[in-house]
Scaffold this active site. Sequence first.
Site, short mmCIF file in Angstrom:
data_model
loop_
_atom_site.label_atom_id
_atom_site.label_comp_id
_atom_site.label_asym_id
_atom_site.label_seq_id
_atom_site.Cartn_x
_atom_site.Cartn_y
_atom_site.Cartn_z
CG HIS A 9 51.31 -16.01 -40.84
ND1 HIS A 9 52.61 -15.69 -40.63
CD2 HIS A 9 50.84 -15.10 -41.74
CE1 HIS A 9 52.94 -14.63 -41.36
NE2 HIS A 9 51.89 -14.24 -42.02
CG ASP A 36 53.73 -18.75 -39.23
OD1 ASP A 36 53.90 -18.91 -40.44
OD2 ASP A 36 53.51 -17.64 -38.70
#
Lengths: 434, 434, 434, 434
Positions: free
Chosen positions: B99, B102
């Site tokens: 993501h 992240d």
Amino acid sequence: MTDFFKGIPAITYEGPDSDNDFAFRHYNPEEVVTGKPMKDHLRFAAAYWHSFAWSGGDPFGGQTFDRPWFSETMDAAKLKADVAFEMFQILGVPYFCFHDADVRPEGATFAESTKNLEQIVDIFAEKIDATGVKLLWGTANLFSHRRFMSGAATNPDPDVFAYSAATIKTCMDATIKLGGENYVLWGGREGYETLLNTDMGRERQQAGRMLQMVVDYKHKTGFKGAILIEPKPQEPTKHQYDYDVATVYGFLKDFGLEDEVQVNIEQGHAILAGHTFEHELALARELGIFGSIDMNRNDYQSGWDTDQFPNNVPEMTLAYYEVLRAGGFTTGGTNFDAKLRRQSLDAEDLILAHVGGMDACAAGLKAAAAMLEDGKLEAARDARYAGWDAAQGQDLLTKATLETCFDNVLRDNISPEPCSGRQERLENLVNRYL
Amino acid sequence: MTDFFKGIPAITYEGPDSDNDFAFRHYNPEEVVTGKPMKDHLRFAAAYWHSFAWSGGDPFGGQTFDRPWFSETMDAAKLKADVAFEMFQILGVPYFCFHDADVRPEGATFAESTKNLEQIVDIFAEKIDATGVKLLWGTANLFSHRRFMSGAATNPDPDVFAYSAATIKTCMDATIKLGGENYVLWGGREGYETLLNTDMGRERQQAGRMLQMVVDYKHKTGFKGAILIEPKPQEPTKHQYDYDVATVYGFLKDFGLEDEVQVNIEQGHAILAGHTFEHELALARELGIFGSIDMNRNDYQSGWDTDQFPNNVPEMTLAYYEVLRAGGFTTGGTNFDAKLRRQSLDAEDLILAHVGGMDACAAGLKAAAAMLEDGKLEAARDARYAGWDAAQGQDLLTKATLETCFDNVLRDNISPEPCSGRQERLENLVNRYL
Amino acid sequence: MTDFFKGIPAITYEGPDSDNDFAFRHYNPEEVVTGKPMKDHLRFAAAYWHSFAWSGGDPFGGQTFDRPWFSETMDAAKLKADVAFEMFQILGVPYFCFHDADVRPEGATFAESTKNLEQIVDIFAEKIDATGVKLLWGTANLFSHRRFMSGAATNPDPDVFAYSAATIKTCMDATIKLGGENYVLWGGREGYETLLNTDMGRERQQAGRMLQMVVDYKHKTGFKGAILIEPKPQEPTKHQYDYDVATVYGFLKDFGLEDEVQVNIEQGHAILAGHTFEHELALARELGIFGSIDMNRNDYQSGWDTDQFPNNVPEMTLAYYEVLRAGGFTTGGTNFDAKLRRQSLDAEDLILAHVGGMDACAAGLKAAAAMLEDGKLEAARDARYAGWDAAQGQDLLTKATLETCFDNVLRDNISPEPCSGRQERLENLVNRYL
Amino acid sequence: MTDFFKGIPAITYEGPDSDNDFAFRHYNPEEVVTGKPMKDHLRFAAAYWHSFAWSGGDPFGGQTFDRPWFSETMDAAKLKADVAFEMFQILGVPYFCFHDADVRPEGATFAESTKNLEQIVDIFAEKIDATGVKLLWGTANLFSHRRFMSGAATNPDPDVFAYSAATIKTCMDATIKLGGENYVLWGGREGYETLLNTDMGRERQQAGRMLQMVVDYKHKTGFKGAILIEPKPQEPTKHQYDYDVATVYGFLKDFGLEDEVQVNIEQGHAILAGHTFEHELALARELGIFGSIDMNRNDYQSGWDTDQFPNNVPEMTLAYYEVLRAGGFTTGGTNFDAKLRRQSLDAEDLILAHVGGMDACAAGLKAAAAMLEDGKLEAARDARYAGWDAAQGQDLLTKATLETCFDNVLRDNISPEPCSGRQERLENLVNRYL
Ligand SMILES: [Co+2]
Ligand SMILES: [Co+2]
Ligand SMILES: [Co+2]
Ligand SMILES: [Co+2]
Ligand SMILES: [Co+2]
Ligand SMILES: [Co+2]
Ligand SMILES: [Co+2]
Ligand SMILES: [Co+2]
């Protein structure tokens, strides 16, 4: 008159302060609630199977009920019909529902089973005429007999499919003859115990085919009632194909039947699928497939389909609120798919269980109607989404692309600030109507 | 080289008799299983979020992991990237997934967050070049930041919808730039906490609109990867709209996107929805929307999305069996959406958890392949449904009506005799391949 | 006065017809219900942790609440205390509860943490004097900090046991100093994640030892309050040793502490253990270990400890009925171990959530009291067991053997006929008091 | 010889590579595993009820099995006994288990039921002599007949208590006569459907009294076998008093019977109570009440007591590991409390289900034994708690007080640093033995 309910009076409305067990405290059939009598909102039906065919067994014990009609003969079936219609009249329920297997003895052959059913249907027709009690829906029991152990429409054996189709025809015919307002399909054995021996693709096609045949027969016969699927995730089958409302919707779309078939939503089945009852009702409404309800109460913790009589008015209020938001019932109604606990042996228990359930429904309906009329909850909901009614919201729903959104967010340095969802405040508001 | 994994060797295959913790006992990447190397069957990916962004918190406790990259700066993000690619190489996983949140620090503005992401994407591009590790899929985190607390596409505030769309664009761009083979949408906040404040109909339209925009952007950019929805019934949201495979299918059909979008199925999410993993895989295959898998293991009893590393080979065998029956992965793969237990503090734990998971997958794949090649299970399944391939079965599926079925059953006095489903025998058969 | 609750009035009783959100409709503190004022029956307490220390995170998202006291400084702790006592007074709750970690910043050392606590305790003491709000119970947070990740008393590391014991001493001292009426032990980390690394026998001994030390310290200090264990089956720990009331009872018996320790029963924990709240209450009463309650509401379906504010009056009625049957609270009370939904961002939400919860408790208490005073339910229960009060029943309980029973059954040809359990009738009866 | 199993051979060990359905691949009775033959470790028993008395019904369907002995006559009971012992010999199980109601027709009176039982016991005695098959345990069915619908020992009607006691005497006498090695009590109806009509305190006393009578009779008759309680949380009863091992322990302590009674732990019941099987086994061992096991497999997701034949070897390995750690069985054994799926109609299914289950047990036992002999898992466990064996740990367990702990922590500035629990590494280790 049989003597099964001897000494039990017809139940009438006595108001909230009554301490008479055999009276309604909330259900006042002719009382008008938001524009129509309560009886026309609720459209109560009693279920033949639980009240008259179930003998009290559970997975670890056999029959507990001792009913004079418990034998597989036509005489017993007639006695059962007499008692059933006596109960409908004691309670003042305007409707009933039945499976073929509830009302007639199983015959040695399909022909004999059919003949038995036809005889009982004739008796029902007379009783309907005599009493004014009507048929909310009929359905076929395609799950109790061992021939259906591996499915009805979805059986690996085409003969069972054919037998099931033939049976459905007899039950639709019975429903039509009795002026039934809906025909229900619950696929208790349409699913699987283990994927290892299951061809899910084939079974899905078989199920779709059967449903198409049902719809075709509806049109051919000119039946004006609704065809309803009753979703359930499991029990008796480990996995049932009609898992929940969303699953049924996908299935209907796949076979192009979403305008032909609606759903009969049971409280207990909603719970078993991990949803609330009101979720399933609201979803069906939004998908345009809301039909009817099976009212009962499921234990939240056991995983069994407990089919208890409902009694939690706050929860039932939320359910009837969604029914009212859907515009209320048209062909559908409130069927008590509820059974006595197996220790509730007495005829009085059978009456009182329904009285309590009807009263709880009435209380829930009245609270829901007041809440809807008052409008505070809907006003709060509308206010929360007001941005979507404005130009920006409408543009997003019709014209925007990822790129235009990106450009706008960057250009305007959009950084949305969350605002309170006010859940507790709304929960307090609901409690105000109870 | 960072020193995070200091002393930990690259993991290689040593065979079943090895007692080296830091070796594969089953996963032998180049070993051919039914026609192609294991690595091409399994297409392993490591998940950035659990391994590098999660700090060990649970609902009753905070951070337990102590990682040098735990700060919201670009330097920390670069260190994290270095360590991540070191892990990918130690393990020999050919893919990773991420993501936006992240991999880059959250910026003070959308513009800054976007710039941060772009910088990291440039670094990833270099590392991909240098290592040969590839991107299985990218996705946008539209659930952690408080701006998404009431939903992303389904937020009552159109600004959040726009912000989400803009974010998805940046993540699709990153995925495309890095040669990602899929783009995933998981709607962790697309659902509701309480129906009382929710307009389910509006939110459904918003979700459909966003998905259409994603599909449009795919076509506009010429992205060849698959668009995947990851179903989940709940957690963090009380009810999530993408409940399970069947629900997603109905949603796709409703918006006419069933040929554009497939599903990424997670073991843990299947369990939470009341299904087995293999059920969801088989259903997606039959509906034509099977895409990829998130491999992990869910506690059956807690109701939490535990995202544990998988280790039960018999269960995993059944999953890979369905993957193989679907023809294997095309763009999809086996992503470890699995996290360490919060007490597993050490760098060694992170490596060994993946080693164990990869080995269990390999063992499961080999057993599944042997079972499929052997053909006994499929032969038993086919035999069970053989009647449907004969003329009678075909007629039922194409020509029959309720009336013809009724006539035939009556005429031939059809009375189907059930035959054994042989579940235990088939379960024994499966155990033979383990 | 801080300005956190600016504009929010003190909540007063306005009666059931009030449509003022900021008023009680049922809770009328001085109103006498079965012999004493409602406030003395209910003994409401607010929980410091949920209302003032929790920041709105969940497993997939971070802080949503934006409170001016969210920093780990003594100044912030003092502001928090100011706001907390303002809330207690706005609500008119006579009690509060706290963990050490809720009220003071964590220090760099144990000494500093202790000093911080002592300073806050001095402030609390002043506020208690000034406001009349009292301490229902204190407790130690032995689960949030990473040092407790593998348990407190049951940690494999004896240093953590010692640290935990030292911490408990500081919290018991604080409780004593503030006149607390109970001291609570909730073992959130006393349990295990996996049996593979757990020595259950050792951990049980460690837990028993710690409890003995707590009881010894109670006696040594002369503390007159009750020592309470709060059972919970799981979350955060996969298995917690204090699973439910029955489990705690066995543990107390094993260590000879059943007369020294009672239980603090939480609605949500009862649900998570597969019980109803009223089951746990009734069982604790029968075992002689009923102490206090944590009132909240758990989602029945998610498996998470949702700690919602309670609102289902019928369910709460059954709970208070068991409390009343136990003779009511002595040192115990009704602590709202309940938190806002993370989207409920506003100060108003915090007040209204408590108002709704207090009102629902009051409504439940009144219904329970009416039901108990009326006596119909107890009369039905007594009648059902009347045979046990007669000579035959008393003989069976005192003198009979298998052989005498066998002889009597044979001699008298005893063949017991079951009689109705009347469940639905009793459920209807309960609904009459609501 | 009956012809029920015609054509089915006696099952023998052929080794892992056999592809004969009717052979053991793992269970090699005389093969020595850690010091004794597998048959003496496992001590397999077949259950009369599921294999010979259950007819295939479920909550939505009736009998599916078609067995020639399905009638309530003595002749049928004798045929059933013939077939049962043929199965025991085909499988080579050394033991069997039964309830009275499984083996004899219900009589019109207690006297007749008793006489029927005695006749069958005589037949069993001959068969035991002739075949060498032995009785692992006997038990009384105090749950199927409607007389027990509201409980046996805990019935509101003292006559049912007496009838139950008399019945237990006949079953204990039968067990003793047949040389049974244990006597089991499972309280399927000892609990409640609703608290509203239940006097939990009375029922608890009744249950304690009955257990005392059983223990007294054991001593009086000189029966050397173990008295075992089988815990279960629910089903058929909504709440059962013998919820789980911890609950039974508390009950035993309350009545001073913890040295007289042990537990028979069923996998499925452990799952239903929210535990793993290995948890219940480990806890019983630590509490000193481990007796015997009912081996089966429960669906994790349905909430029903599915009593499936076990097949997941990794899970079973963990169970036998705890059995081995408890020192193995003394009087206990591995009873297959497992039933065919109701679609598994054939005699072959009955044999093969047991074959698969026995093989899975054998595989689990061998893996568990290897793991225990290897010692790595125990070494890791011991190392984790090593601090407790040192002086500091011993002091904490014997001499410390809250004050000495406080002083030491302060003086030494103890600040424990957590260390990894290594769960995944240990899970990998377990997989190495499979
Ligand atoms: Co129904
Ligand atoms: Co149901
Ligand atoms: Co995932
Ligand atoms: Co997950
Ligand atoms: Co609590
Ligand atoms: Co809680
Ligand atoms: Co058992
Ligand atoms: Co069982």
